[in-house]
Design a protein around this motif. Structure first.
Motif, mmCIF file in Angstrom:
data_model
loop_
_atom_site.group_PDB
_atom_site.id
_atom_site.type_symbol
_atom_site.label_atom_id
_atom_site.label_comp_id
_atom_site.label_asym_id
_atom_site.label_seq_id
_atom_site.Cartn_x
_atom_site.Cartn_y
_atom_site.Cartn_z
ATOM 1 N N PRO B 183 0.801 -1.227 0.000
ATOM 2 C CA PRO B 183 0.000 0.000 0.000
ATOM 3 C C PRO B 183 0.833 1.277 0.000
ATOM 4 N N ALA B 184 1.970 1.275 0.684
ATOM 5 C CA ALA B 184 2.761 2.507 0.770
ATOM 6 C C ALA B 184 3.418 2.813 -0.574
ATOM 7 N N LEU B 185 3.932 1.788 -1.242
ATOM 8 C CA LEU B 185 4.489 2.012 -2.583
ATOM 9 C C LEU B 185 3.406 2.555 -3.508
ATOM 10 N N ALA B 186 2.194 2.051 -3.358
ATOM 11 C CA ALA B 186 1.083 2.560 -4.176
ATOM 12 C C ALA B 186 0.799 4.019 -3.841
ATOM 13 N N MET B 187 0.795 4.346 -2.554
ATOM 14 C CA MET B 187 0.502 5.723 -2.128
ATOM 15 C C MET B 187 1.512 6.727 -2.660
ATOM 16 N N VAL B 188 2.793 6.351 -2.640
ATOM 17 C CA VAL B 188 3.799 7.294 -3.123
ATOM 18 C C VAL B 188 3.945 7.196 -4.646
ATOM 19 N N GLY B 189 3.069 6.421 -5.289
ATOM 20 C CA GLY B 189 3.047 6.364 -6.755
ATOM 21 C C GLY B 189 4.215 5.600 -7.357
ATOM 22 N N MET B 190 4.816 4.694 -6.567
ATOM 23 C CA MET B 190 5.985 3.981 -7.085
ATOM 24 C C MET B 190 5.729 2.512 -7.381
ATOM 25 N N VAL B 191 4.501 2.036 -7.138
ATOM 26 C CA VAL B 191 4.267 0.603 -7.237
ATOM 27 C C VAL B 191 4.433 0.103 -8.677
ATOM 28 N N GLY B 192 4.014 0.904 -9.648
ATOM 29 C CA GLY B 192 4.137 0.492 -11.048
ATOM 30 C C GLY B 192 5.595 0.350 -11.450
ATOM 31 N N GLN B 193 6.384 1.346 -11.041
ATOM 32 C CA GLN B 193 7.815 1.351 -11.352
ATOM 33 C C GLN B 193 8.529 0.157 -10.704
ATOM 34 N N VAL B 194 8.255 -0.066 -9.437
ATOM 35 C CA VAL B 194 8.931 -1.140 -8.707
ATOM 36 C C VAL B 194 8.538 -2.505 -9.261
ATOM 37 N N LEU B 195 7.254 -2.702 -9.526
ATOM 38 C CA LEU B 195 6.818 -3.999 -10.046
ATOM 39 C C LEU B 195 7.275 -4.181 -11.499
ATOM 40 N N GLY B 196 7.339 -3.080 -12.233
ATOM 41 C CA GLY B 196 7.870 -3.152 -13.595
ATOM 42 C C GLY B 196 9.311 -3.626 -13.594
ATOM 43 N N ALA B 197 10.080 -3.116 -12.638
ATOM 44 C CA ALA B 197 11.491 -3.507 -12.538
ATOM 45 C C ALA B 197 11.635 -4.986 -12.207
ATOM 46 N N VAL B 198 10.837 -5.498 -11.254
ATOM 47 C CA VAL B 198 11.000 -6.909 -10.880
ATOM 48 C C VAL B 198 10.543 -7.836 -12.012
ATOM 49 N N SER B 199 9.594 -7.361 -12.843
ATOM 50 C CA SER B 199 9.125 -8.241 -13.921
ATOM 51 C C SER B 199 10.193 -8.396 -15.004
ATOM 52 N N LYS B 200 11.233 -7.576 -14.944
ATOM 53 C CA LYS B 200 12.333 -7.708 -15.910
ATOM 54 C C LYS B 200 13.366 -8.725 -15.451
ATOM 55 N N VAL B 201 13.251 -9.205 -14.225
ATOM 56 C CA VAL B 201 14.229 -10.183 -13.729
ATOM 57 C C VAL B 201 13.586 -11.557 -13.529
ATOM 58 N N GLY B 202 12.604 -11.857 -14.389
ATOM 59 C CA GLY B 202 12.087 -13.233 -14.421
ATOM 60 C C GLY B 202 10.996 -13.552 -13.424
ATOM 61 N N VAL B 203 10.321 -12.545 -12.881
ATOM 62 C CA VAL B 203 9.171 -12.853 -12.043
ATOM 63 C C VAL B 203 7.912 -12.241 -12.665
ATOM 64 N N ALA B 204 6.790 -12.869 -12.407
ATOM 65 C CA ALA B 204 5.515 -12.382 -12.926
ATOM 66 C C ALA B 204 4.735 -11.734 -11.794
ATOM 67 N N VAL B 205 3.943 -10.717 -12.132
ATOM 68 C CA VAL B 205 3.124 -10.025 -11.142
ATOM 69 C C VAL B 205 1.660 -10.206 -11.535
ATOM 70 N N ARG B 206 0.872 -10.700 -10.599
ATOM 71 C CA ARG B 206 -0.549 -10.928 -10.874
ATOM 72 C C ARG B 206 -1.389 -10.416 -9.716
ATOM 73 N N GLY B 207 -2.722 -10.456 -9.913
ATOM 74 C CA GLY B 207 -3.642 -10.108 -8.827
ATOM 75 C C GLY B 207 -3.765 -11.256 -7.844
ATOM 76 N N ALA B 208 -4.529 -11.014 -6.782
ATOM 77 C CA ALA B 208 -4.595 -11.973 -5.675
ATOM 78 C C ALA B 208 -5.127 -13.336 -6.105
#
Lengths: 355, 355
Positions: B183-208
């Motif tokens: 939630p805090a990463l989302a609040m500061v508007g960084m969640v897209g950037q952070v999750l975008g970065a991890v998806s470049k190192v071989g992990v997938a991001v999905r909903g619950a």
């Protein structure tokens, strides 16, 4: 300013009492604009003339036994924040406190009568009562007017009537207004249409703080437009009839919502209650909107234990100067929003505990 | 269906316990996709073949002492609403319950192990534990896998590894996933950037709720993308490292908000609490969003008396089938929204009284 006692007094009776039809009508107000013969209007008058006006009116009002003991608020002696308090209590106009020299407000004990000295006119006699009491407000204003007239000589023209600084007030100098709360008409999307219709029959619709203020929280001030060519009681009777119809329309809309969309209404009312009892930062506009929802819920029995005067008092106490009075110091806007939230939570908590 | 006992059991351990790093990591999950040698994949198999697969797997799992006593949920014997309950508990996939014949779920007592029979593959061994426990989840899954393999013959190729219905699962057949609350990463508007970065190192991001579900309430399922060419423990170690970094980023964002915008955060948290404790109509999406705010407030000590498992349980119990189980009957969507609001209020009221 040293030695001066702060402006801190009893509640105005319009806030403390319920009054008739208080489910829709918050308060009824009458003001009479008057000027002294042979004296320039305040905008044209010099200091000496204004001081003379002040002295004459003060003497005249103090000699009026019908309204009981009075108190004089000399604007120059009040702190800026205190002047704002009086405006927020609807005891004078925002315009009146712009320039303070030789300007004053004479108040009776329960603040049902306030006489503004050297506003746009030399004096404006205002009466304000809780609920739907236009006739009573007119009677009280007329009695005060008659008593003052025994001492001073009003500028009056046989053809035109009472002479005033602004032509729109010439004639009776009367503005009667009724503050109505129309949340259900707003919810069903009919408030624009209904208020549009009444404005075609000679009444004006304004926000809670008069000319130029926006209607927030579904509070509307309904007043007469014509001041000339009709008797005072005719003007008031017409306004009364229009507001009576408005109140009926509002009550019908409430019934319709309660029968067709009760769940949605309860949800909205309780959500607003939840925000008021939990938020930590609340602007005055948001507070007024939330209070509007909760008042409706209280009027319809959805939220128990709150009476109409609770909301009337709270609506005034969340205004900027009142929040600063609550805290006891001047506050920046962002601080006010935090203390306003605290004040609201405390009030609602206290009410809950009292039950 | 007569005489069948309803699906009503103990909470899965992933919901009941806190687990390590439960301020950010809700749960850790591992699933191994396996198929029986010489048998067509479920999509190509006929009824008889699927029945044979079911019988073999059932026998194999029941002979696995390491996971304790088990229970078989035969999908055909469950009511549609009960199947949905199991999906909402994350004990099987939404896809698995689409077709029910010869499909089943084998659960151990605390639901840390669930074996889906005839999902996309013949069997999928899932383990799910509270908090950040990827290694433990892998160990438990591997032990179950080894025990099953003692009884059945897996489709395995020396070069390719385990054969699966979908090529993306061929190899280890492993998907490890971690449910994180950001939630805090989302609040500061960084969640897209952070999750975008991890998806470049071989992990997938999905909903619950996995593939194709949207992330609501800042809950993200982080899982490995590669299943071939790497050992199981390497895959899990990589995911663990990535999620550890995510958790650190989230904690840093929380610290930043607490130091720079604490008042705004407290306002947001308490407003969401006020809505949860007062609303009368709440959709599941809104509930998840509000719960996200209040969980953050609880993790940061703003709202006292609620532990991480309270939110985990509530997040599942506000899902559609769980709300119907709470009421004890099938409900239309609008009715669910009302009962969901009731359920949430009751839970929070109970917690308040317990303090």
């Amino acid at each position: 300013m040293a030695g001066k006692k702060p402006y801190e007094k009893n509640r105005a009776i319009w806030m403390a009492g319920d009054g008739p039809d208080s489910d829709v009508v918050v308060s009824s107000r009458v003001r009479l604009a008057r000027n002294l013969r042979g004296m320039p209007f305040p905008q044209q008058a010099n200091e000496e003339q204004m001081a003379s006006v002040f002295a004459q009116i003060r003497a005249a009002v103090e000699a009026t036994p019908s309204i009981g003991p009075t108190e004089i608020l000399t604007l120059q002696e009040l702190l800026p924040m205190e002047r704002q308090l009086v405006v927020e209590e609807h005891l004078t106009s925002p315009q009146h406190v712009q320039n303070v020299e030789n300007r004053a407000i004479v108040l009776n004990r329960d603040k049902s009568v306030s006489v503004m000295v050297n506003e746009e006119d030399h004096l404006r006699i205002q009466t304000i009562l809780p609920g739907f009491q236009t006739d009573e407000a007119l009677r009280l204003a007329s009695a005060t007017d008659d008593a003052v007239e025994e001492t001073v000589d009003y500028a009056f023209d046989e053809t035109l009537g009472y002479l005033c600084a602004c032509p729109t007030n010439v004639g009776t100098g009367l503005r009667a207004s009724v503050m109505v709360h129309l949340p259900a008409l707003a919810m069903v999307g009919m408030v624009g249409q209904v208020l549009g219709a009444v404005s075609k029959v000679g009444v004006a619709v304004r926000g809670a703080y008069g000319e130029g203020t926006e209607a927030v929280g579904n509070m509307f001030q309904i007043s007469n437009q014509v001041t000339m060519g009709r008797a005072e009681d005719e003007i008031v009777a017409h306004l009364k009839a229009v507001c009576g119809q408005l109140a009926d329309s509002e009550r019908n809309a409430r019934k319709a919502i309660m029968s067709d969309a009760r769940n949605q209404l309860e949800d909205r009312v309780w959500r607003s209650y939840g925000l008021l009892t939990n938020a930590r930062i609340v602007s005055s506009d948001e507070a007024v909107r939330l209070i509007s929802d909760v008042k409706l819920g209280s009027d319809l029995g959805i939220i128990p234990g709150l009476d109409p005067s609770f909301f009337t008092v709270l609506s005034v106490d969340i205004m900027p100067a009142h929040v600063q009075k609550f805290v006891g110091k001047e506050l920046a806007a962002w601080e006010r929003d935090m203390y306003r939230a605290t004040l609201i939570r405390e009030r609602l908590e206290t009410r809950k505990e009292e039950q």
